[in-house]
Design an enzyme around this catalytic site. Structure first.
Site, PDB file in Angstrom:
ATOM      1  N   LYS A   1       0.908  -1.160  -0.081  1.00  0.00           N
ATOM      2  CA  LYS A   1      -0.073   0.042   0.171  1.00  0.00           C
ATOM      3  C   LYS A   1       0.894   1.153   0.094  1.00  0.00           C
ATOM      4  O   LYS A   1       2.159   1.222   0.422  1.00  0.00           O
ATOM      5  CB  LYS A   1      -0.518   0.077   1.186  1.00  0.00           C
ATOM      6  CG  LYS A   1      -2.117  -1.017   1.423  1.00  0.00           C
ATOM      7  CD  LYS A   1      -2.882  -0.756   2.687  1.00  0.00           C
ATOM      8  CE  LYS A   1      -3.870  -1.959   2.617  1.00  0.00           C
ATOM      9  NZ  LYS A   1      -5.050  -1.579   1.546  1.00  0.00           N
TER      10      LYS A   1
ATOM     11  N   ARG B   1     -10.164 -11.629   2.010  1.00  0.00           N
ATOM     12  CA  ARG B   1     -11.151 -12.714   1.586  1.00  0.00           C
ATOM     13  C   ARG B   1     -10.343 -14.132   1.477  1.00  0.00           C
ATOM     14  O   ARG B   1     -10.983 -14.950   1.827  1.00  0.00           O
ATOM     15  CB  ARG B   1     -11.461 -12.459   0.252  1.00  0.00           C
ATOM     16  CG  ARG B   1     -10.387 -12.039  -0.843  1.00  0.00           C
ATOM     17  CD  ARG B   1     -10.736 -11.292  -1.973  1.00  0.00           C
ATOM     18  NE  ARG B   1     -10.682  -9.968  -1.756  1.00  0.00           N
ATOM     19  CZ  ARG B   1     -11.280  -9.072  -3.014  1.00  0.00           C
ATOM     20  NH1 ARG B   1     -11.434  -9.576  -4.069  1.00  0.00           N
ATOM     21  NH2 ARG B   1     -11.073  -7.618  -2.659  1.00  0.00           N
TER      22      ARG B   1
HETATM   23  N1  BES Z   1      -8.025  -3.705   4.365  1.00  0.00           N
HETATM   24  C1  BES Z   1      -8.370  -3.387   3.045  1.00  0.00           C
HETATM   25  C2  BES Z   1      -9.541  -2.805   2.622  1.00  0.00           C
HETATM   26  C3  BES Z   1      -9.604  -1.203   2.827  1.00  0.00           C
HETATM   27  C4  BES Z   1      -8.882  -0.371   2.029  1.00  0.00           C
HETATM   28  C5  BES Z   1     -10.058  -0.615   3.963  1.00  0.00           C
HETATM   29  C6  BES Z   1      -8.846   0.902   2.182  1.00  0.00           C
HETATM   30  C7  BES Z   1     -10.110   0.739   3.958  1.00  0.00           C
HETATM   31  C8  BES Z   1      -9.365   1.733   3.123  1.00  0.00           C
HETATM   32  C9  BES Z   1      -8.259  -4.746   2.102  1.00  0.00           C
HETATM   33  O1  BES Z   1      -7.519  -5.742   2.803  1.00  0.00           O
HETATM   34  C10 BES Z   1      -7.904  -4.278   0.930  1.00  0.00           C
HETATM   35  O2  BES Z   1      -6.601  -3.704   0.861  1.00  0.00           O
HETATM   36  N2  BES Z   1      -8.671  -4.352  -0.077  1.00  0.00           N
HETATM   37  C11 BES Z   1      -8.132  -3.881  -1.349  1.00  0.00           C
HETATM   38  C12 BES Z   1      -8.752  -4.812  -2.557  1.00  0.00           C
HETATM   39  C13 BES Z   1      -8.312  -4.633  -3.916  1.00  0.00           C
HETATM   40  C14 BES Z   1      -6.645  -4.952  -4.011  1.00  0.00           C
HETATM   41  C15 BES Z   1      -8.853  -5.660  -4.863  1.00  0.00           C
HETATM   42  C16 BES Z   1      -8.825  -2.457  -1.851  1.00  0.00           C
HETATM   43  O3  BES Z   1     -10.053  -2.367  -1.327  1.00  0.00           O
HETATM   44  O4  BES Z   1      -8.176  -1.594  -2.166  1.00  0.00           O
HETATM   45 ZN    ZN Z   2      -5.523  -5.555   2.075  1.00  0.00          ZN
END
Ligand code: BES
Ligand code: ZN
Ligand code: ZN
Length: 485
Positions: A265, A339
């Site tokens: 990230k 997931r």
């Molecule tokens: N924990 C995050 C979800 C999230 C992202 C919560 C931003 C709050 C703010 C999750 O594990 C994640 O990173 N999801 C990705 C999925 C994508 C790579 C398909 C997302 O939502 O960007």
């Molecule tokens: Zn994530």
């Protein structure tokens, strides 16, 4: 903060401040004499969350009155009162008032209102300030009293119920606010074990070896990039005499920190990702409340706890893992880790005999785009379960909105090399995440809550501090308590 009931009249109630509801429209007859000026000046409009302090109001024993704007009288629901109670407490607390009484009478001196008033106050009192060593600005409320002149005799139970639920929700908030250096997967498991010991729940923690034996390749793939070992936490509640053949499975995402892994990230805002175990924490708080409230249905909570790190052993994009269910997954993006751990946890929940599954997870940024910070996104295949859940959420005052699940989205998860990929691209990202989970819930009635937008408040509300919200706990408690076959 001590919470109690007082049956004396409004005028006789003592304390630093007496909170009375100020409704929109014509002022309460009883205030005509003493507060006519405040009303006449237009200072008190009764608009929701408006707070007006009146000192030494004639005829009242309390040192001050706090007129808490409550909107139109006929619109006041327990959900609104919960928030008003919290807002009033926070207003009084800011002014260093330590003994607070909220007065309810007539149609409001009733069970659900008393429960909501207690909940609102306890939730409003909460501050995530554990690591501040400078305590000089910290304010403390000693007592919160609900005045219920003329109320029925059973109201103590309603108050107690509110206290149990709100304190459990605050446990969830405590867990979520802990930073990831303090709250590792094993530390989360220890906290769950401690709570279970205190409340008489059964707690079992599966370690990496056990998970390997069982074949939880999907969960272990996420965990392998971190030096912190994973844990699968299982909390069990059994009623003394079950009135149903149903068995609820509460599954919560427990990523104690989400760096994204190799699909790392951006640095900006990454500190917030300590909240990525909010779904798991909600289930731990829920189980604490259920252990005391004792619903007539067995409930098992399953919390897969891992840290998602880009270590030298981390899984790579393109890796293929085999889940506990036997299905294989091509990991396209290591940041879609929630997931992956939920896949094995849902399968395991079914193996433990759960007949109905509910999961909560800070799963996607996409749900924040869709619903903002206001509504939880709810997905599911079973209309009966969905309706019960949504009904429980309305009662609990947690806003939720049903999202679509549709076979046509399944195409987005097609893999050239495995049974599915773990991401479906940007369009409908929260929906394809739910579609992915559906593969593992399979035919078992299941509901999925994406709480990524609602588990953390970036700004304080009148009734709640900034930080972890504890969303989900009240709905999950209510769902179990009001379970219908
Ligand atoms: N924990 C995050 C979800 C999230 C992202 C919560 C931003 C709050 C703010 C999750 O594990 C994640 O990173 N999801 C990705 C999925 C994508 C790579 C398909 C997302 O939502 O960007
Ligand atoms: Zn994530
Ligand atoms: Zn995550």
């Amino acid at each position: 903060m001590n919470v109690s009931l007082d049956r004396r009249s409004m005028e006789a109630l003592e304390g630093d401040v007496l909170v009375v509801l100020a409704f929109e429209g014509k002022p309460d007859e009883r205030f005509k004499e003493s507060l006519s000026e405040a009303y006449a000046s237009g200072e008190v409009s009764g608009k929701i969350y408006e707070m007006t302090v009146v000192h030494r109001a004639p005829g009242f024993k309390a040192k001050r009155l706090l007129l808490a704007g409550a909107g139109p009288r006929e619109n006041l629901t327990p959900a609104e009162l919960r928030r008003i109670s919290g807002a009033a407490l926070r207003h009084a607390k800011l002014k260093s008032l330590r003994n607070i009484t909220l007065f309810l009478d007539g149609e409001f001196a009733k069970d659900p209102f008393v429960t909501a008033a207690a909940e609102g106050a306890i939730l409003g009192d909460y501050e995530p300030d554990r690591y501040k060593t400078e305590k000089k600005d910290v304010k403390v409320v000693d007592s919160f009293t609900v005045g219920v002149a003329g109320g029925e005799p059973g109201l103590n139970k309603a108050l107690e119920r509110g206290r149990i639920i709100a304190e459990s929700q605050n446990l969830t908030r405590d867990l979520v606010s802990e930073p990831a250096n303090q709250l590792t997967p094993l530390a989360l498991a220890e906290k769950a074990r401690l709570m279970a010991g205190e409340t008489g729940l059964d707690c079992e923690v599966l370690d990496r070896e056990r998970m390997k034996q069982l074949g939880m390749g999907s969960l272990l793939g996420v965990a392998q990039g971190s030096a912190e070992p994973p844990a699968l936490i299982v909390l069990r509640y059994k009623p003394r005499a079950a009135k149903t053949s149903a068995h609820l499975g509460y599954v919560g995402k427990g990523v104690t920190f989400d760096t994204g892994g190799i699909s790392i990230k951006p640095a900006d805002g990454m500190e917030k990702m300590k909240y990525d175990m909010a779904g798991g924490a909600a289930m731990i708080g829920t189980m604490r409340a259920l252990a005391q409230l004792r619903p007539p249905i067995p409930v098992t909570a399953i919390i897969p706890a891992v840290e998602n790190m880009p270590g030298s052993r981390a899984q790579r994009p393109g890796d293929i893992v085999t889940t506990l269910s036997g299905k294989t997954i091509e990991v396209i993006n290591t940041d879609a880790e929630g997931r992956l751990i939920l896949a094995d946890a849902l399968t395991y929940a079914k193996r433990l005999g759960c007949t109905h599954l509910v999961d909560a997870a800070t799963l996607t940024g996409s749900i924040v785009v869709a619903l903002g910070f206001i509504n939880v996104g709810v997905f599911g295949t079973d209309d009966g379960l969905m309706n019960q859940l949504l009904e429980a959420s309305r009662f609990a005052g947690e806003k939720m909105w049903r999202m679509p699940l549709d076979d046509d989205y399944r195409e987005q998860l097609k893999s050239a090399f495995a049974d599915m990929t773990n991401v479906g691209g940007r369009p409908g990202g929260a929906i394809t995440a739910a579609m992915f989970l559906r593969e593992f819930a399979d035919k078992t009635p299941w509901a999925h809550l994406d709480i990524a937008g609602t588990a953390w408040l970036d700004d304080a509300k009148p009734f709640m501090s900034k930080g972890p919200s504890g969303v989900g706990v009240r709905t999950f408690v209510e769902l179990a308590m009001s379970w219908q076959e």
